[in-house]
Design an enzyme around this catalytic site. Structure first.
Site, PDB file in Angstrom:
ATOM      1  N   LYS A  18      35.729  46.575  26.423  1.00  0.00           N
ATOM      2  CA  LYS A  18      35.208  45.269  26.041  1.00  0.00           C
ATOM      3  C   LYS A  18      35.032  45.252  24.525  1.00  0.00           C
ATOM      4  CE  LYS A  18      34.757  43.862  30.332  1.00  0.00           C
ATOM      5  NZ  LYS A  18      35.652  42.818  30.887  1.00  0.00           N
ATOM      6  N   SER A  40      41.209  41.766  31.561  1.00  0.00           N
ATOM      7  CA  SER A  40      40.048  41.164  30.897  1.00  0.00           C
ATOM      8  C   SER A  40      40.122  41.212  29.381  1.00  0.00           C
ATOM      9  CB  SER A  40      38.764  41.862  31.366  1.00  0.00           C
ATOM     10  OG  SER A  40      38.700  43.183  30.883  1.00  0.00           O
TER      11      SER A  40
END
Length: 236
Positions: A153, A111
């Site tokens: 993230k 991701s």
């Protein structure tokens, strides 16, 4: 006056005597001749101040005596003891740092590609970020919502920011967001439109750099600042 009578006089004298006994005898029933003589004469002191002064003098004598005994040991024994002490201190410091200051994380999904690849390791700051706060563009480590699995993230929106996705990119507070950290390959960065979100107080809007596959605030909304585990400092 007996030693027992002397140490019963006050808490200060009892403490001074107990410390002196520990220094002279350790775990043994009897210490050396010098140490036992110092203990025997403790009872001759009067008042708390003199008792503390006598105990301090006794500690200095015992310290010099132990240093002298160490110097009499073979050089190789002294070196080995120092090496063992250094290793033990190093291990203790390393454990404290790894538990409370810095640690190393592992990337197990794509991701954050191409910034962080599967299998990469990274260093995480566990403390300083709580004092300085995080900024837009920082990469942070947190638990995936609803699980104990750690992931990383990027911080896109701070409290009060309005974030939306349109035209294949991110808009922040009504203007397109410049993201030089992203891959130039649209296969990683192209985004579908998403609902404009104003970040509530004490929350953050997070996105993965691989926008096609990342599950982030577009799916589960802004994340509480308290959910952060650390701030990523660098990739190893």
């Amino acid at each position: 006056m007996s030693a027992d009578q002397a140490v019963r006089e006050s808490a200060v004298r009892r403490l001074a005597y107990a410390v002196l006994v520990l220094a002279v005898r350790g775990r043994r029933e009897r210490g050396g001749d010098w140490g036992e003589a110092i203990l025997a004469e403790f009872a001759e002191t009067t008042g708390d101040r003199e008792a503390v002064r006598w105990a301090a003098g006794g500690l200095r004598v015992m310290w010099h005596e132990r240093r002298a005994r160490r110097r009499e040991l073979p050089r190789i024994v002294r070196i080995r003891r120092r090496v063992v002490l250094i290793v033990l201190i190093g291990l203790a410091v390393g454990l404290v740092v790894n538990r409370f200051v810095l640690t190393v994380g592992y990337v197990d999904n794509g991701s954050m590609e191409t910034t962080y690849l599967i299998g990469d390791r990274y260093v995480v700051d566990l403390v300083a970020f709580r004092l300085t706060g995080v900024r837009r563009g920082d990469v942070v480590e947190l638990n995936r919502p609803g699980t104990d699995r750690l992931l990383i993230k990027r911080v896109i929106g701070l409290p009060g920011d309005t974030v939306e996705c349109r035209g294949g990119g991110v808009w922040l507070n009504g203007a397109p967001l410049d993201e030089p950290y992203l891959s130039p390959d649209p296969e990683y960065t192209r985004m579908e439109d998403c609902t404009a979100t104003t970040v509530p107080p004490h929350q953050l809007y997070l996105l993965g750099d691989h926008r096609i596959v990342s599950e982030d605030s577009r799916k589960y909304g802004p994340v509480d600042e308290g959910a952060l585990h650390g701030r990523v400092l660098l990739r190893l």
